[in-house]
Design a protein around this motif. Structure first.
Motif, PDB file in Angstrom:
ATOM      1  N   TYR A 292       7.070  28.883 -11.864  1.00  0.00           N
ATOM      2  CA  TYR A 292       6.409  27.814 -11.112  1.00  0.00           C
ATOM      3  C   TYR A 292       5.155  27.345 -11.851  1.00  0.00           C
ATOM      4  N   ASP A 293       4.722  26.124 -11.560  1.00  0.00           N
ATOM      5  CA  ASP A 293       3.496  25.638 -12.198  1.00  0.00           C
ATOM      6  C   ASP A 293       2.334  25.599 -11.214  1.00  0.00           C
ATOM      7  N   GLU A 294       2.518  26.260 -10.067  1.00  0.00           N
ATOM      8  CA  GLU A 294       1.418  26.313  -9.109  1.00  0.00           C
ATOM      9  C   GLU A 294       1.500  27.604  -8.298  1.00  0.00           C
ATOM     10  N   ILE A 295       0.330  28.195  -8.072  1.00  0.00           N
ATOM     11  CA  ILE A 295       0.249  29.368  -7.197  1.00  0.00           C
ATOM     12  C   ILE A 295      -0.555  28.981  -5.976  1.00  0.00           C
ATOM     13  N   SER A 296       0.017  29.242  -4.826  1.00  0.00           N
ATOM     14  CA  SER A 296      -0.679  28.921  -3.603  1.00  0.00           C
ATOM     15  C   SER A 296      -1.274  30.198  -3.016  1.00  0.00           C
TER      16      SER A 296
END
Lengths: 577, 244
Positions: A292-296
């Motif tokens: 993924y290109d985002e960590i929430s």
């Protein structure tokens, strides 16, 4: 070919990265984990992934997934007489040892029945035989299990990481005739058929009492130490664009803010944090395993995490250069939160969201919402001066002690924010937009406001008109929740076992996907309630007596009734803290 | 800085994944593989990737193309292996090669011909299909409607069909080889050809497999694998590692 005839066939094809394919034949217990909404919604639910990987990381137990098929797929399945299967091995659900179904929110309950029916499993526990799988529920809806009690063999109250393994062990070991008894011995597990219900009036006035030595009160399960709890870093990466297409890092569970309307606030107490060290390790694994290109950073309010600045800075330092962003899904309305979001978020999202909930300081105090107007304006200033031009504000209508002036004050607050925003934005002021979303207050079991009736439709509509008049003008967009949807939510949320019969009747009349506006039909639900001699109003709108025995009192979800009552009295009579 | 092209297979397991979802899937696989992806500049840095013409939903293919920019060069064989270890089953890089970095945005803009194997298993005999094909090829124009909803347009499919050939491949299966125009200057979809041939496609009797992507401007080649190779050669011959 069936898949050429349905929308988004990838909902049904599986084979996603990190999906687990194991030999089911040698497993001691096989679970099908079901999320009763469409694939894209279900795959955004962290709880499902936690339980899936927890079971699959044991040598003995296997978990596969299933979701509610979209109506086009349902009609294909029904017209061909095909049973609903799991995604991974395409095993018909009824061949599993147990079906674990999440109860995420009330409007999915018709889907729960539909999934069971499509699987060829009798929907009522009492109609199921020794060859049918056990049907086990859990999730947020378990805080009041009564409306769904007749459809489940067992319901877990509280958090599932530890309990699901204990339950799987019981399913594997016990004979079918004895398995319910074994399950009932596990802390947090409610076996509805071991209880009798006596009704004490109209609405959710009922007493649920145990037979044969089952515990009189079922306490919720909670995970003591989040660092020690299993957390899946091999999260399944869906092909389809899901609601949250990003890696999820759960930094904290529970909330210490104490809003009096909030069920999650009580049900997930106490507030527990993961350590920075554990989170950094999990973040590395997550990115390496998912791509993924985002960590929430998941939490009820991520900025309430003690070391949020340190955590955010170290994540940005680790991932920023690789183009991997960090996202704060839930912000607090203050300058600190906005400044933090501004420093870490890779993508300049066009809007920020805050939840003042009420228009006046008095009402915010009454509902326990800790937010000062000054903080909201400071947050807005920080947002507008760092490039954001759109704010979304969540309010609730129909809150206890709310007057017409409180509703009108929302308009006043928003108009002052517009004035202020235009000033801060200067030449870019024409881009300013403030979206106001007015939800309806829903009384929830185990909260101080569980006794309060929801506004009837007329009263809600009257207040919506006040809001509409107060919120005219440029830069402002207003939306509100459909009153019918809110009424059903309230009625089911405060429902007893009789309400289950109404849910079944509505499902038989075609209720599906009620959280999707295009499928929700309030008339169908009203008819279903009245067919069973009930009325939505008795459950949703009637105030309940403090002295009455409520249908969910055999479930303990945190604070005692006396604490809730004291809180309610302080809110309603004292007008605040 | 280096640019690579991969020819990959979109197989049975992933044929219901849309092109947009496939792009995201490949991008995530590249990140998992730890490839030194070159990112675009600006607010929202994205890997520099380009993709060949999308496959129709439900079709398979082994002539699929993607191009990627890496900040550091890699051996093409190593790139292929790194990526294949991270691809979900049904997706596989069949070969990878390095191409010179060029300025044109549309890496695959010259691809204008697609070759499909269309497998028909509805009991239709070879001769009957052959007759229908001849009828089609002899037509002056083949108007079809497009756009489903609002501005519905009429397109003449005839000039977009280059060739159609019928052969029997099994007792209950005949195969139609279709060479069709594709790309930004207009193309025919294999489904449209099947509809024109009145093959009653409910997805069970007809399967689509793309065997080649070509650039008609490139030099001819005899190699099996399709005209995409011609295009490849054309590209390569302009680069340092020309082999022809």
């Amino acid at each position: 070919m069936l898949l050429s005839r349905v929308t988004k066939p990838a909902r049904y094809t599986n084979g996603e990265w990190n999906a687990v394919h194991r030999d089911t034949a040698s497993a001691r217990a096989r679970f099908a984990l079901v999320y009763p909404d469409v694939y894209e919604v279900g795959m955004s639910h962290l709880g499902l992934q936690i339980l899936y990987h927890t079971l699959n990381s044991t040598p003995d137990f296997v978990a596969e997934r299933a979701f509610a098929p979209w109506p086009d797929m349902e009609s294909e399945l029904r017209s061909r007489g095909l049973p609903l299967t799991s995604l991974e091995s395409r095993t018909p659900l009824r061949q599993f040892d147990a079906i674990g179904i999440t109860l995420p929110y009330e409007l999915t309950y018709a889907n729960v029945l539909n999934v069971l029916d499509l699987a060829g499993i009798p929907i009522r526990a009492s109609d199921r035989g020794p060859d049918d799988p056990l049907v086990i529920g859990g999730g947020p809806g378990a805080a009041n299990p009564e409306p769904m009690a007749d459809f489940f063999d067992a319901i877990l109250i509280g958090e599932g990481e530890d309990a699901i393994v204990e339950m799987a062990e019981a399913v594997a070991e016990a004979e079918r005739t004895d398995v319910l008894r074994r399950l009932a011995e596990i802390a947090g597990v409610y076996v509805p058929s071991f209880y009798e219900v006596s009704y004490e009036g109209v609405g959710p006035l009922a007493r649920v009492t145990p037979r044969d030595g089952a515990p009189p009160v079922i306490g919720r399960r909670i995970v003591e130490d989040l660092d020690a709890a299993p957390f899946p870093t091999r999260q399944i990466v869906p092909f389809l664009d899901t609601v949250h297409a990003r890696a999820t890092l759960e930094i904290m569970r529970g909330c210490a803010r104490g809003c009096r309307f909030c069920q999650a606030g009580t049900a997930y107490r106490p507030r527990r944090e993961r350590s920075v060290a554990a989170l950094l390790r999990q973040a590395d694994e997550l990115i390496a395993n998912t791509g993924y290109d985002e960590i929430s950073l998941l939490a009820f309010t991520s900025v309430d995490y003690g070391a949020i600045q340190e955590l955010a800075a170290r994540l940005v330092e680790r991932f920023g250069e690789r183009g991997i962003g960090v996202a704060l899904p839930s912000l607090r309305a203050d300058a600190f939160s906005v400044a933090l979001a501004n420093t870490i978020q890779k993508v300049r999202k066009t809007g920020l969201t805050f939840a003042p909930e009420a228009g006046t300081a008095r009402l915010r105090r009454a509902i326990g919402k800790q937010m000062e107007e000054d903080d909201l304006f400071a947050a807005a200033e920080a947002a507008f001066s760092s490039g954001w031009t759109r704010l979304k504000l969540y309010f609730m209508i129909g809150l206890p002690t709310e007057t017409d002036d409180d509703v009108a004050a929302i308009g006043d607050l928003v108009r002052r924010l517009v004035q202020f925003g235009r000033g801060v934005l200067g030449p870019r002021r024409n881009r300013l937009q403030i979206a106001v979303s007015a939800a309806t207050f829903v009384p929830k079991p185990h909260t101080p406001f569980q006794w309060v009736g929801q506004h009837a439709r007329d009263e809600l509509e009257r207040k919506h008109r006040i809001l509409q008049t107060a919120l005219r003008g440029r830069h402002i967009k207003l939306s509100w929740t459909d009153p019918g949807t809110s009424a059903l939510e309230a009625a089911v949320s405060r429902g007893d076992r009789r309400v289950g019969a109404a849910i079944e009747a509505a499902w038989r009349e075609g209720a599906r996907f009620d959280s999707w506006g295009e499928y929700f039909d309030f008339g169908r639900w009203e008819a279903a309630f009245s067919q069973k001699g009930l009325s939505i109003g008795d459950y949703a709108n009637s105030p309940l007596d403090y002295g009455a025995h409520l249908a969910w009192e055999h479930v303990s979800c945190g604070p005692d009734k006396s604490v809730l009552k004291a809180e309610a009295e302080r809110a309603i009579e004292g007008g605040g803290l | 800085m280096a640019q690579f092209i991969c020819r990959y297979q979109k197989g049975e397991r992933v044929r219901w994944i849309s092109h947009l979802d496939l792009k995201r899937t490949l991008e995530r696989a590249m990140r998992r593989a730890g490839l030194p992806l070159e990112l675009t500049k600006g607010h929202n840095p994205r890997p520099k990737l380009s993709f060949g013409p999308p496959l129709p939903l439900g079709a398979t293919g082994d002539a699929e193309l993607l191009a990627l920019h890496l900040a550091e060069p890699l051996e093409p064989e190593g790139l292929k292996q790194l990526l294949n270890r991270q691809l979900p089953s049904g997706l596989e890089v069949l070969e990878a090669w390095r191409v010179p970095v060029h300025q044109k945005r549309e890496t695959f803009g010259q691809v204008d011909v697609a070759e499909y194997k269309i497998m028909v298993s509805n009991g239709l005999n070879e001769e009957e299909l052959g007759n229908r094909v001849s009828g089609l090829m002899e037509s002056e124009t083949l108007p079809v409607r497009r756009g489903g909803g609002r501005p519905e347009r009429e397109v003449d499919l005839r000039p977009l069909i280059i060739s159609l050939a019928v052969s029997r491949t099994g007792p209950h299966e005949i195969e139609l080889q279709a060479r069709l125009r594709t790309g930004s200057h207009g193309g025919a979809r294999p489904q449209e050809v099947v509809d024109l041939l009145d093959l009653n496609d409910d997805g069970r009797v007809v399967r689509y497999h793309r065997t080649g992507l070509y650039a008609s401007a490139g030099p001819p080649t005899q190699r099996r694998g399709g005209v995409w190779r011609r295009w490849t050669r054309a590209r390569r011959s302009r680069g340092k590692d020309s082999e022809s």
